[in-house]
Design an enzyme around this catalytic site. Structure first.
Site, mmCIF file in Angstrom:
data_model
loop_
_atom_site.group_PDB
_atom_site.id
_atom_site.type_symbol
_atom_site.label_atom_id
_atom_site.label_comp_id
_atom_site.label_asym_id
_atom_site.label_seq_id
_atom_site.Cartn_x
_atom_site.Cartn_y
_atom_site.Cartn_z
ATOM 1 N N SER A 182 -48.196 50.634 6.876
ATOM 2 C CA SER A 182 -49.061 49.443 6.909
ATOM 3 C C SER A 182 -48.161 48.243 7.110
ATOM 4 C CB SER A 182 -49.784 49.325 5.557
ATOM 5 O OG SER A 182 -50.363 48.049 5.394
ATOM 6 N N TYR A 211 -50.169 50.139 -3.666
ATOM 7 C CA TYR A 211 -50.252 50.343 -2.214
ATOM 8 C C TYR A 211 -49.003 49.774 -1.533
ATOM 9 C CZ TYR A 211 -52.705 50.275 2.375
ATOM 10 O OH TYR A 211 -53.100 50.469 3.689
HETATM 11 N N1 LIG Z 1 -57.906 49.469 7.324
HETATM 12 C C1 LIG Z 1 -56.783 48.749 7.312
HETATM 13 O O1 LIG Z 1 -56.788 47.500 7.385
HETATM 14 C C2 LIG Z 1 -55.454 49.441 7.191
HETATM 15 C C3 LIG Z 1 -54.294 48.661 7.348
HETATM 16 C C4 LIG Z 1 -53.065 49.290 7.239
HETATM 17 C C5 LIG Z 1 -52.983 50.646 7.008
HETATM 18 N N2 LIG Z 1 -54.136 51.362 6.868
HETATM 19 C C6 LIG Z 1 -53.999 52.786 6.596
HETATM 20 O O2 LIG Z 1 -54.729 53.528 7.552
HETATM 21 C C7 LIG Z 1 -55.065 54.798 6.992
HETATM 22 C C8 LIG Z 1 -56.532 55.108 7.232
HETATM 23 O O3 LIG Z 1 -57.315 54.212 6.460
HETATM 24 P P1 LIG Z 1 -58.700 53.599 6.966
HETATM 25 O O4 LIG Z 1 -58.488 52.142 7.082
HETATM 26 O O5 LIG Z 1 -59.229 54.352 8.107
HETATM 27 O O6 LIG Z 1 -59.584 53.807 5.632
HETATM 28 P P2 LIG Z 1 -60.910 54.669 5.353
HETATM 29 O O7 LIG Z 1 -61.201 54.450 3.910
HETATM 30 O O8 LIG Z 1 -61.959 54.312 6.338
HETATM 31 O O9 LIG Z 1 -60.426 56.161 5.614
HETATM 32 C C9 LIG Z 1 -59.527 56.799 4.744
HETATM 33 C C10 LIG Z 1 -59.860 58.283 4.695
HETATM 34 O O10 LIG Z 1 -58.929 58.931 3.794
HETATM 35 C C11 LIG Z 1 -59.662 59.867 3.017
HETATM 36 N N3 LIG Z 1 -58.988 60.180 1.763
HETATM 37 C C12 LIG Z 1 -58.874 59.393 0.657
HETATM 38 N N4 LIG Z 1 -58.228 60.042 -0.322
HETATM 39 C C13 LIG Z 1 -57.912 61.272 0.171
HETATM 40 C C14 LIG Z 1 -57.249 62.399 -0.367
HETATM 41 N N5 LIG Z 1 -56.774 62.405 -1.618
HETATM 42 N N6 LIG Z 1 -57.097 63.505 0.417
HETATM 43 C C15 LIG Z 1 -57.605 63.530 1.676
HETATM 44 N N7 LIG Z 1 -58.259 62.485 2.239
HETATM 45 C C16 LIG Z 1 -58.406 61.369 1.494
HETATM 46 C C17 LIG Z 1 -61.001 59.171 2.775
HETATM 47 O O11 LIG Z 1 -61.999 60.099 2.353
HETATM 48 C C18 LIG Z 1 -61.267 58.561 4.135
HETATM 49 O O12 LIG Z 1 -61.956 59.455 4.974
HETATM 50 C C19 LIG Z 1 -54.677 54.726 5.512
HETATM 51 O O13 LIG Z 1 -53.419 55.325 5.315
HETATM 52 C C20 LIG Z 1 -54.579 53.244 5.270
HETATM 53 O O14 LIG Z 1 -53.741 52.927 4.180
HETATM 54 C C21 LIG Z 1 -55.360 50.809 6.959
#
Ligand SMILES: NC(=O)c1ccc[n+]([C@@H]2O[C@H](COP(=O)([O-])OP(=O)(O)OC[C@H]3O[C@@H](n4cnc5c(N)ncnc54)[C@H](O)[C@@H]3O)[C@@H](O)[C@H]2O)c1
Length: 286
Positions: free
Chosen positions: A141, A154
């Site tokens: 991130s 985080y």
């Molecule tokens: N959305 C943002 O702004 C952002 C920014 C930087 C990084 N990220 C990273 O991107 C990645 C995807 O996140 P997103 O934004 O799509 O969020 P999201 O919440 O839409 O999707 C995350 C997914 O991870 C799954 N998950 C959670 N805990 C889990 C576990 N213990 N085992 C298996 N699956 C699990 C959830 O069920 C969900 O389907 C993450 O690593 C997040 O930290 C997101």
């Protein structure tokens, strides 16, 4: 990796957000998919969106559970005859000051965000070694190089993912396995809604307001993020910033490493009270 056609991709967090968008676009590129998530219903919904021509398996896996991740890797290799790409994408976040958060809540984030990525990396490496070319994509991130207040576990876990990625790049130099360290800025997904809202330092903030604020600030769609990540794989990018905000944060962090961090802390905690020093307790916990 020059082409994605007929490559087998193991992808975590495929039930929502960036993971779902990646699954749909990788299918369009001719990949075969091994999708994992804790959200079985969301995973089914992702699968239903995929063209019937794609070879897909879905697996209920909690990435913070080492045994489950290793079993998944073995099952994927058996079902698909091998693995070419692993994308460790599943993630969660929390709202609470470091001083107030209890260790269960801290570890919930750290175990999924860091250990989930470490397990997914190590469990699949022996299978990637067997292919002419393998690729590991670990989602960090902007919080992997720049922290936001109230998001301590985080920030720590994403910094650790970045360190893991950089170490792997050093250690795997000249091998058949490429690493991409991905650093998205704000992406419009369910991450804020799925986070543990424990206690905000801002007394006027609640779960709904925090999620609405995130939706307003997050400037990149999950689709766009997935396209950037896939292009990153195709160009063997070692470090990938996703979104204009990520590029701006990267520059400001380099120019003013501590000054910019102090400024963001001041702006984001306007109207906030200092941490109370009382360890947060959830219902039933002492
Ligand atoms: N959305 C943002 O702004 C952002 C920014 C930087 C990084 N990220 C990273 O991107 C990645 C995807 O996140 P997103 O934004 O799509 O969020 P999201 O919440 O839409 O999707 C995350 C997914 O991870 C799954 N998950 C959670 N805990 C889990 C576990 N213990 N085992 C298996 N699956 C699990 C959830 O069920 C969900 O389907 C993450 O690593 C997040 O930290 C997101």
């Amino acid at each position: 990796m020059k082409s994605l056609a007929n490559k087998v991709v193991a992808l975590t967090g495929a039930a929502s957000g960036i993971g779902r968008a990646l699954a749909l676009q990788l299918a369009d590129r001719g990949c075969h998919l091994a999708l994992a998530d804790v959200d079985a219903k969301g995973l089914q919904d992702t699968q239903a969106m995929l063209p019937k021509t794609v070879n897909v398996t879905t697996h209920s896996v909690d990435v913070s559970n080492k045994d489950q991740v290793y079993q998944w890797a073995e099952d994927v290799a058996k079902a698909h005859g091998g693995v070419d790409i692993v994308i460790n994408n599943a993630g969660v976040a929390s709202h609470c000051a470091i001083e107030d958060i209890n260790y269960d809540d801290f570890n919930w984030v750290f175990d999924i965000v860091f250990y989930g990525v470490l397990y997914g990396t190590k469990a699949f490496m022996p299978y990637l070694r067997q292919r002419p070319e393998g690729h590991i994509v670990n989602i960090s991130s902007v919080n992997g190089f720049f922290p936001f207040p109230g998001n301590g576990p985080y920030n720590c876990a994403k910094h650790a993912v970045k360190a893991l990625n950089q170490t792997l790049i050093q250690e795997l130099r000249g091998s058949n396995i490429h690493i991409t360290s991905v650093h998205p800025g704000g992406i419009k997904t369910n991450i804020a809604r799925n986070s543990r809202f424990i206690k905000s330092m801002d007394p006027n903030m609640n779960r709904e307001k925090a999620a609405a604020l995130f939706d307003k600030i997050a400037s990149t769609s999950a689709d766009k993020a997935a396209t950037i990540i896939i292009n990153g794989i195709l160009h063997d990018k070692q470090r990938l910033l996703v979104g204009t905000d990520a590029h701006i944060l990267d520059i400001l962090t380099r120019l003013f490493p501590q000054g910019f961090s102090n400024l963001v802390g001041r702006v984001m905690l306007r109207g906030a009270k200092p941490a109370t020093g009382k360890l947060n307790t959830r219902a039933g916990e002492v």
